[in-house]
Write a protein that holds these residues in place. Structure first.
Motif, PDB file in Angstrom:
ATOM      1  N   PHE A  38       0.849  -1.199   0.000  1.00  0.00           N
ATOM      2  CA  PHE A  38       0.000   0.000   0.000  1.00  0.00           C
ATOM      3  C   PHE A  38       0.882   1.246   0.000  1.00  0.00           C
ATOM      4  O   PHE A  38       1.953   1.248   0.611  1.00  0.00           O
ATOM      5  N   SER A  39       0.405   2.286  -0.622  1.00  0.00           N
ATOM      6  CA  SER A  39       1.099   3.568  -0.509  1.00  0.00           C
ATOM      7  C   SER A  39       0.860   4.105   0.898  1.00  0.00           C
ATOM      8  O   SER A  39      -0.033   3.633   1.611  1.00  0.00           O
ATOM      9  N   GLY A  40       1.662   5.089   1.299  1.00  0.00           N
ATOM     10  CA  GLY A  40       1.514   5.665   2.628  1.00  0.00           C
ATOM     11  C   GLY A  40       0.079   6.098   2.911  1.00  0.00           C
ATOM     12  O   GLY A  40      -0.481   5.806   3.963  1.00  0.00           O
ATOM     13  N   GLY A  41      -0.504   6.779   1.942  1.00  0.00           N
ATOM     14  CA  GLY A  41      -1.861   7.280   2.116  1.00  0.00           C
ATOM     15  C   GLY A  41      -2.881   6.150   2.188  1.00  0.00           C
ATOM     16  O   GLY A  41      -3.830   6.199   2.974  1.00  0.00           O
ATOM     17  N   GLU A  42      -2.666   5.103   1.389  1.00  0.00           N
ATOM     18  CA  GLU A  42      -3.592   3.960   1.410  1.00  0.00           C
ATOM     19  C   GLU A  42      -3.568   3.266   2.774  1.00  0.00           C
ATOM     20  O   GLU A  42      -4.598   2.826   3.287  1.00  0.00           O
ATOM     21  N   LYS A  43      -2.373   3.197   3.356  1.00  0.00           N
ATOM     22  CA  LYS A  43      -2.269   2.582   4.683  1.00  0.00           C
ATOM     23  C   LYS A  43      -3.104   3.354   5.710  1.00  0.00           C
ATOM     24  O   LYS A  43      -3.796   2.767   6.525  1.00  0.00           O
ATOM     25  N   LYS A  44      -2.995   4.661   5.652  1.00  0.00           N
ATOM     26  CA  LYS A  44      -3.713   5.482   6.621  1.00  0.00           C
ATOM     27  C   LYS A  44      -5.221   5.334   6.439  1.00  0.00           C
ATOM     28  O   LYS A  44      -5.987   5.247   7.387  1.00  0.00           O
ATOM     29  N   ARG A  45      -5.634   5.264   5.204  1.00  0.00           N
ATOM     30  CA  ARG A  45      -7.051   5.097   4.921  1.00  0.00           C
ATOM     31  C   ARG A  45      -7.546   3.748   5.431  1.00  0.00           C
ATOM     32  O   ARG A  45      -8.641   3.610   5.952  1.00  0.00           O
ATOM     33  N   CYS A  46      -6.680   2.759   5.278  1.00  0.00           N
ATOM     34  CA  CYS A  46      -7.010   1.408   5.737  1.00  0.00           C
ATOM     35  C   CYS A  46      -7.144   1.379   7.266  1.00  0.00           C
ATOM     36  O   CYS A  46      -7.989   0.666   7.811  1.00  0.00           O
ATOM     37  N   GLU A  47      -6.336   2.198   7.955  1.00  0.00           N
ATOM     38  CA  GLU A  47      -6.465   2.287   9.407  1.00  0.00           C
ATOM     39  C   GLU A  47      -7.842   2.817   9.791  1.00  0.00           C
ATOM     40  O   GLU A  47      -8.478   2.315  10.712  1.00  0.00           O
TER      41      GLU A  47
ATOM     42  N   SER B 199      -0.394  12.258   8.211  1.00  0.00           N
ATOM     43  CA  SER B 199       0.856  12.324   7.449  1.00  0.00           C
ATOM     44  C   SER B 199       0.806  11.334   6.300  1.00  0.00           C
ATOM     45  O   SER B 199       0.317  10.219   6.425  1.00  0.00           O
ATOM     46  N   GLY B 200       1.282  11.755   5.170  1.00  0.00           N
ATOM     47  CA  GLY B 200       1.273  10.902   3.981  1.00  0.00           C
ATOM     48  C   GLY B 200       0.004  11.008   3.166  1.00  0.00           C
ATOM     49  O   GLY B 200      -0.094  10.396   2.105  1.00  0.00           O
ATOM     50  N   LEU B 201      -0.976  11.733   3.656  1.00  0.00           N
ATOM     51  CA  LEU B 201      -2.212  11.868   2.886  1.00  0.00           C
ATOM     52  C   LEU B 201      -2.124  13.057   1.931  1.00  0.00           C
ATOM     53  O   LEU B 201      -1.659  14.129   2.316  1.00  0.00           O
ATOM     54  N   ASP B 202      -2.596  12.858   0.700  1.00  0.00           N
ATOM     55  CA  ASP B 202      -2.665  14.012  -0.196  1.00  0.00           C
ATOM     56  C   ASP B 202      -3.880  14.865   0.190  1.00  0.00           C
ATOM     57  O   ASP B 202      -4.651  14.498   1.083  1.00  0.00           O
TER      58      ASP B 202
ATOM     59  N   VAL C 219     -10.563  11.308   4.546  1.00  0.00           N
ATOM     60  CA  VAL C 219     -10.329  10.649   5.828  1.00  0.00           C
ATOM     61  C   VAL C 219     -10.946  11.476   6.962  1.00  0.00           C
ATOM     62  O   VAL C 219     -11.589  10.938   7.858  1.00  0.00           O
ATOM     63  N   SER C 220     -10.767  12.794   6.889  1.00  0.00           N
ATOM     64  CA  SER C 220     -11.325  13.650   7.941  1.00  0.00           C
ATOM     65  C   SER C 220     -12.839  13.558   7.972  1.00  0.00           C
ATOM     66  O   SER C 220     -13.446  13.458   9.044  1.00  0.00           O
ATOM     67  N   GLU C 221     -13.438  13.560   6.788  1.00  0.00           N
ATOM     68  CA  GLU C 221     -14.902  13.428   6.744  1.00  0.00           C
ATOM     69  C   GLU C 221     -15.322  12.099   7.353  1.00  0.00           C
ATOM     70  O   GLU C 221     -16.318  12.019   8.073  1.00  0.00           O
ATOM     71  N   GLY C 222     -14.537  11.077   7.038  1.00  0.00           N
ATOM     72  CA  GLY C 222     -14.813   9.758   7.614  1.00  0.00           C
ATOM     73  C   GLY C 222     -14.769   9.801   9.133  1.00  0.00           C
ATOM     74  O   GLY C 222     -15.689   9.334   9.806  1.00  0.00           O
ATOM     75  N   VAL C 223     -13.708  10.387   9.670  1.00  0.00           N
ATOM     76  CA  VAL C 223     -13.581  10.464  11.124  1.00  0.00           C
ATOM     77  C   VAL C 223     -14.722  11.293  11.703  1.00  0.00           C
ATOM     78  O   VAL C 223     -15.301  10.933  12.738  1.00  0.00           O
TER      79      VAL C 223
ATOM     80  N   HIS D 292       1.175  16.784  13.639  1.00  0.00           N
ATOM     81  CA  HIS D 292       2.144  17.873  13.567  1.00  0.00           C
ATOM     82  C   HIS D 292       1.552  19.090  12.884  1.00  0.00           C
ATOM     83  O   HIS D 292       2.163  20.141  12.845  1.00  0.00           O
ATOM     84  N   TYR D 293       0.370  18.917  12.292  1.00  0.00           N
ATOM     85  CA  TYR D 293      -0.119  19.985  11.424  1.00  0.00           C
ATOM     86  C   TYR D 293      -1.490  20.507  11.803  1.00  0.00           C
ATOM     87  O   TYR D 293      -2.443  19.751  11.974  1.00  0.00           O
ATOM     88  N   GLN D 294      -1.580  21.772  11.890  1.00  0.00           N
ATOM     89  CA  GLN D 294      -2.802  22.502  12.133  1.00  0.00           C
ATOM     90  C   GLN D 294      -3.861  22.160  11.079  1.00  0.00           C
ATOM     91  O   GLN D 294      -5.045  22.045  11.378  1.00  0.00           O
ATOM     92  N   ARG D 295      -3.385  21.951   9.826  1.00  0.00           N
ATOM     93  CA  ARG D 295      -4.232  21.629   8.684  1.00  0.00           C
ATOM     94  C   ARG D 295      -5.308  20.584   9.017  1.00  0.00           C
ATOM     95  O   ARG D 295      -6.476  20.746   8.725  1.00  0.00           O
TER      96      ARG D 295
END
Ligand SMILES: Nc1ncnc2c1ncn2[C@@H]1O[C@H](COP(=O)(O)OP(=O)(O)OP(=O)(O)O)[C@@H](O)[C@H]1O
Ligand SMILES: [Mg+2]
Lengths: 251, 482
Positions: free
Chosen positions: A146-155, A174-177, A184-188, A203-206
């Motif tokens: 999985f790409s970094g972003g795919e892993k995070k989505r899978c989590e 981190s790692g999400l485009d 992911v945020s909408e999901g959460v 680490h990010y305010q974003r």
């Protein structure tokens, strides 16, 4: 209504103390963000709560709904409702996401009880749609290739399926485009609610623009050194951690 | 039919006391009282061999074959110059070489005695599955207690019987190939088997017949100090196809038990044989098996072999690629837990042009468990267009585990192609924590990791066997942590 209470927690790995007296209470319905420089012990905190065997708790306690969980194995804590979205999720070769989550859900059921396979797949597909994960991922091995972003989505998919009481999200952003961050945020945000407490390490305010925290804590050298509301994150973004460190020295 | 008719007076029925009374009989470790009507006693002499032959009412040539094999067995040294010294712990005088439950092979399920049915229930073979399977030849101790070949298979002219019946009723078919693929003197244990064999399946598939459903047999060892010596011979005539499945679970015993089978396969021109084994021996069993097939022109032999349990397993399924474009394959999975040694591998003997062979071996070593891979790939110089692919992957589940690889690839000449890959990996603790964090116990996490490791091979198994394999891995792994 549940609570996760961290009381004056001290954690060491080998001889080295990493968490040095940290206290924090998270109630269901609340979103807490923890920010802090690299290496201050944020991931350590999350892993200790989840029961990672490498770390030794040298003092303090962690209570879930008033009862200490420190004597429990990681899997017992997980089944009690603690979920950790890993900063670096592991790959499990040969085990498909569908089978993995199925086993995880089966592990939560009473002996002799069987998971209803068709209802399970229906739910799985619905959650995948919500997180815009392609169906073909169900048959891919967990995180493998999985790409970094795919892993995070899978989590987050796993979190959505397992419906924890408390989610510890370690740098899920981190790692999400840009698009993935929004999805992911909408999901959460859909999972958020009166039955879920969230501890977000970032680490990010974003990220906090999307998932708005009720509390923001700054962790430095194994402790929480400053707490506030979401405006603290903005302040950190503009002033950096040196500002907090200076305050610490003068205090 | 074996064994129910009268025999001389000295062959009185003997009741064996339940040797596992009072010990834990959970999981696959169980045992029922059985009255053995025929018992050759312990130890191995000419008399034992004559006794077995007499009980089976065999033709003189078979008796001679056995007696000759006994001589060969005695003359051959233990192969300890290359194999483990643990072989020296087998006490051949304490082994019981023949026991039969004294029943005729049964044709219908209703005729099967209740205690045997209970055994099958404990083995976890679901009723639907038995019906689904075209022919179930389930071995209860030395003789088949139950055999049922569905009309379709019999109508197609397929012969599916036990070895005693095969040699007695169909010598014109079986004698020609019996002991030819694996000669008596192939190794010490093939000689032992040739002397005292009983049970096992004899199958003949006529030309062009494709047996749609797998033929199946279950084997168990059911008495203390009781060696089991099945003999299986499968002949697939030109252009035919057959899949045979063999599964084993065995009760746990306090003293060592010997299992030494011989399996011979003959795939004539264009025929296909697939032989699948999933076995789970108790961890005091010596499992020393010789399996080999001969593939004629454009024929294909595939061994799928899963070895779980036993104290020592030595097994290297082989294919002699005798005809042009013959294909051979060995897919093997071995799991060695504490106190176990899986010494497994494959042999591919290329003896014709354009023959291809494929070996994929995966081993898992847990705790003090030890896995050894031994491979032989032989391609002589005069051949051309031959190919071999060998892949060995080992998974270690804690630092004490041991794995060894001895690939012997002799390829002469430059008109052939060989590829060899090997890997050793360890179960990663972060991965186990990750799975535990999702709610799986350590044992469940381990077994999922192991199942994942073998998954690409297990997928090639028939459904019910991959389910059984998964269940066996679960049992092994859950017992191995904590
Ligand atoms: N298993 C370990 N073995 C040795 N040191 C460790 C281990 N885990 C953590 N540490 C050390 O503990 C300190 C805190 O690490 P941790 O991963 O908790 O930091 P972090 O705040 O999450 O950092 P980042 O922002 O970079 O993710 C670091 O100095 C790290 O090297
Ligand atoms: Mg971290």
């Amino acid at each position: 209504m549940s609570s996760l209470v961290i009381q004056d927690l001290h954690v060491a790995i080998g001889e080295k103390e990493i968490v040095k007296g940290l206290s924090l209470t998270i109630n269901s319905g609340e979103v807490h963000a923890i920010m802090g420089p690299n290496g201050t012990g944020k991931s350590t905190l999350a892993k200790v709560i989840a029961g990672h065997p490498d770390y030794t708790v040298t003092g303090g306690d962690v209570l879930l709904d008033g009862a200490s969980i420190l004597e429990k194995e990681a899997d017992e804590r997980a089944r009690a409702g603690i979920f950790l979205a890993f900063q670096y999720p592991s790959e499990i070769p040969g085990v498909s996401i569908a089978n993995f989550l199925r086993a995880a859900q089966q592990a939560r059921m009473a002996e002799g009880e069987e998971l209803d396979a068709s209802a399970y797949y229906k739910r799985l597909y619905a959650k995948m749609d919500m997180l815009k994960i392609d169906r073909k991922f169900t048959s891919r091995s967990v995180n493998e290739g999985f790409s970094g972003g795919e892993k995070k989505r899978c989590e987050i998919l796993q979190m959505a399926m397992l419906e924890p009481k408390f989610a510890l999200m370690d740098e899920t952003d981190s790692g999400l485009d840009i698009d993935a961050l929004r999805i992911v945020s909408e999901g959460v945000n859909t999972l958020k609610g009166p039955n879920l407490g969230v501890l977000m390490i970032t680490h990010y305010q974003r990220l906090l623009n999307y998932i708005v925290p009720d509390f923001v804590h700054v962790m430095y050298d194994g402790r929480i050194v400053k707490s506030g509301d979401k405006s603290l994150a903005l302040e950190l973004e503009s002033k950096g951690y040196d500002w907090v460190k200076k305050e610490l020295v003068t205090a | 039919m074996p064994t129910t008719d009268t025999l001389s007076n000295e062959l009185e029925p003997v009741t064996i006391e339940n040797p596992v009374a009072g010990i834990d009989q959970t999981k696959g470790d169980f045992q029922y009282d059985v009255t053995y009507e025929f018992d050759a006693g312990t130890g191995l002499t000419e008399k034992t061999v004559d006794y077995i032959s007499a009980v089976k009412k065999e033709a003189p040539w078979i008796r001679e074959f056995r007696q000759n094999a006994l001589k060969v067995f005695r003359a051959k040294p233990m192969p300890t110059h290359w194999a483990t010294k643990d072989l020296e712990n087998i006490n051949f005088d304490k082994i019981r070489y023949y026991l039969a439950s004294g029943q005729k092979p049964k044709r219908t399920w209703d005729e099967v005695p209740d205690d045997i049915k209970r055994t099958f229930e404990r083995l976890g073979i679901p009723e639907q599955e038995r019906k689904y399977l075209a022919g179930v030849e389930a071995q209860f101790d030395s003789e088949a207690a139950y055999s049922n070949i569905k009309d379709i298979v019999a109508k197609q002219g397929v012969i599916f019987v036990n070895s005693t019946e095969g040699l007695r009723e169909h010598p014109e078919i079986f004698r020609k190939f019996f002991g030819k693929v694996i000669p008596t003197g192939d190794n010490k244990f093939s000689a032992l088997n040739s002397a005292v064999f009983s049970g096992g399946s004899f199958i003949y598939v006529p030309p062009g017949v494709k047996v749609a459903q797998p033929l199946q047999a279950y084997f168990r060892i059911n008495a203390e100090n009781f060696g089991q010596f099945e003999r299986t011979l499968i002949i697939a005539d030109e252009g035919s196809e057959v899949t045979y499945m063999e599964g084993c679970t065995a009760p746990k015993f306090s003293t060592s038990t010997l299992h030494s089978a011989v399996v011979e396969l003959v795939a004539l021109k264009g025929a296909k044989i697939q032989y699948i084994t999933v076995q789970n021996w108790a961890n005091n069993v010596f499992n020393l098996v010789t399996k080999r097939g001969v593939a004629h022109e454009e024929a294909e032999i595939k061994w799928i072999d899963c070895n779980i349990g036993s104290r020592l397993t030595m097994k290297y399924p082989g294919v002699v690629l005798k005809g042009r474009k013959a294909r051979g394959e060995v897919i093997s999975i071995a799991l060695a837990n504490d106190g176990q040694h899986q010494d497994t591998g494959a042999k591919m003997i290329h003896a014709a042009d354009e023959t291809t062979s494929n070996i994929v071996a995966k081993s898992i070593s847990v705790g003090q468990g030890r896995s050894t891979y031994r491979g032989v790939v032989h391609i002589p110089k005069h051949l051309k267009g031959c190919k071999n692919n060998t892949e060995c992957d080992a998974l270690l589940i804690n630092t004490n585990s041991r794995t060894d690889t001895y690939p012997a690839i002799t390829v002469r000449g430059d008109r052939n192609y060989v590829q060899h890959e090997a890997s050793v990996s360890k179960v990663n603790e972060e991965m186990i924590f990750y799975m535990q964090q999702r709610g799986l116990t350590e044992g469940q996490a381990m077994s999922l990791a192991v199942n994942g490791f073998v998954n690409d091979l297990a997928r090639q198994f028939p459904m019910e066997y991959s389910v059984e394999l998964k269940r066996l891995i679960d049992l092994e792994m859950e017992g191995s942590v904590g």
